[in-house]
Design an enzyme around this catalytic site. Sequence first.
Site, mmCIF file in Angstrom:
data_model
loop_
_atom_site.group_PDB
_atom_site.id
_atom_site.type_symbol
_atom_site.label_atom_id
_atom_site.label_comp_id
_atom_site.label_asym_id
_atom_site.label_seq_id
_atom_site.Cartn_x
_atom_site.Cartn_y
_atom_site.Cartn_z
ATOM 1 N N ASP A 123 0.851 -1.191 0.000
ATOM 2 C CA ASP A 123 0.000 0.000 0.000
ATOM 3 C C ASP A 123 0.886 1.240 0.000
ATOM 4 O OD1 ASP A 123 -2.443 -1.378 0.057
ATOM 5 O OD2 ASP A 123 -2.409 -1.531 2.240
ATOM 6 N N ASP A 142 -6.963 -1.421 -4.730
ATOM 7 C CA ASP A 142 -8.057 -1.115 -3.807
ATOM 8 C C ASP A 142 -8.977 -0.049 -4.395
ATOM 9 O OD1 ASP A 142 -6.800 -2.835 -1.982
ATOM 10 O OD2 ASP A 142 -5.748 -1.185 -0.994
#
EC number: 3.4.23.36
Length: 162
Positions: A123, A142
């Site tokens: 991330d 995401d």
Amino acid sequence: MTMPGARGWPKWFALAALVIVLDQISKLYFNSRFQYGEIRPVVEGFFNFTLVYNPGAAFSFLHDAGGWQKYLFTILAFAVSGWLGWNIVKRRFSGLMNLAAAFIMGGALGNVIDRLAYGHVIDFIMVHYYNEWYYPAFNLADSFICVGAALMVADSMKKPSR
């Protein structure tokens, strides 16, 4: 039921593949140019780039479960992607639903690649409000999953044609 506007399933699979490629390129970039935990402000007080690893799911759900969650999320991603892909091929979705499905498949499979290659998801996007509120770090996969889900909701709210 076959949807008339849903022809051309290869383009939806190509779009899912493009999502995977964009996701993986972005993760390789941040993983190679940032130290773990490093934060670089983009818009001071609101938006940063960072590098964190998430062995769990959204919002680090089950991040400390001992490793079995990697397999659960991988199987789930393959199952959902397979179901969505099957419905695209069988032309059961509208054009908007195909777009949503392609985004979700690409995002889910992009994160699966991370889980299988590294044991965690990379991330790098951090949205926050100064030091008062932070949204959990996320990535392009995401984002595509969320946009796909929103498009599915929008598609489900359309009035049926007569």
